[in-house]
Design an enzyme around this catalytic site. Sequence first.
Site, short mmCIF file in Angstrom:
data_model
loop_
_atom_site.label_atom_id
_atom_site.label_comp_id
_atom_site.label_asym_id
_atom_site.label_seq_id
_atom_site.Cartn_x
_atom_site.Cartn_y
_atom_site.Cartn_z
N CYS A 1 44.14 8.82 -2.61
CA CYS A 1 43.24 8.10 -3.51
C CYS A 1 42.33 7.15 -2.74
O CYS A 1 41.18 6.93 -3.12
CB CYS A 1 44.03 7.31 -4.54
SG CYS A 1 44.80 8.31 -5.83
N HIS B 1 45.47 13.09 -12.32
CA HIS B 1 44.50 13.67 -11.40
C HIS B 1 45.17 14.78 -10.61
O HIS B 1 46.38 14.72 -10.32
CB HIS B 1 44.00 12.62 -10.39
CG HIS B 1 42.82 11.82 -10.85
ND1 HIS B 1 42.55 10.57 -10.34
CD2 HIS B 1 41.83 12.08 -11.74
CE1 HIS B 1 41.45 10.09 -10.90
NE2 HIS B 1 41.00 11.00 -11.75
#
Length: 292
Positions: A285, A191
């Site tokens: 996150c 990511h």
Amino acid sequence: MTSVSLVGPGEGPIVLDVPAPAAPVRVPTNRRYLMCPPEHFTVEYSINPWMDPSRPVSTELAMRQWTALKETYERLGHRVETIEAQPGLPDMVFSANSGTVVDGKVLGARFRAPQRAAEADHFRRWFLDNGYRDVVMPECTNEAEGDFTWTGRYLLAGTGFRTDPRAHAEAQEVLGVPVVSLQLTDPRYYHLDVALFVLDDDLIAYYPDAFSPGSRSVLRRLFPDAVIATEADAACLGLNAVSDGRHVVLPVEATHLAEQVARRGFEPVFVDISELRKSGGGPKCCTMEIRD
């Protein structure tokens, strides 16, 4: 050299040596975050190189670490909203992956891994229940702030492992902001938010080796003064950090990166995310920013 005492997650301060010349004065801004407690956190499947279902995982420890992160944000003056965790969705704690909010417009998520697919609708309902009407669920695979990073001017958009490159154009249409596509090439940094984060307007930190040569060139052009992270910074998920314009919340192991941002006038704030890292996640996150 001058010694700077920073806030650490354990007993006593962490001391870093930072050069004495004056750095710019950084001013924090109050933020609003959406978080999900890791009540059902475990590692029961593997969808990234960090996840190993054979390793022991403590949900209790993950909950303590998450609570400390939430309390850190609140101590810094930020508003934290929470969404109810759902059984059977152990990665729902990583709320950043379920929505991108810019100027009150919400672009939801569409997960690549079927194990996480149901998370998206829980977050969609949270936004509707909390008065948001401009909520669009994507047609293309898009893992939200996992791969979308708002700088205040551009939406940096990652692709290569999770988010479909076609989702970048979709984000531009829905959110009405300019999008810059970036190609990720190292599966450990699957990511964008584990390879790059925004420190302040027009200033980022990133790990160049996580990106393709063309993307590195783009980042150098857009952000010539960026903080350049080392392999060690990236390997402890140090770049999965959250900045409010002054305070930078990052993993306790990321001491070199902390020194670099302190030299730029920011105040590093360490948190322990060792248990959550077993699923490939860190402070960012766990943190969706709601930009109204």
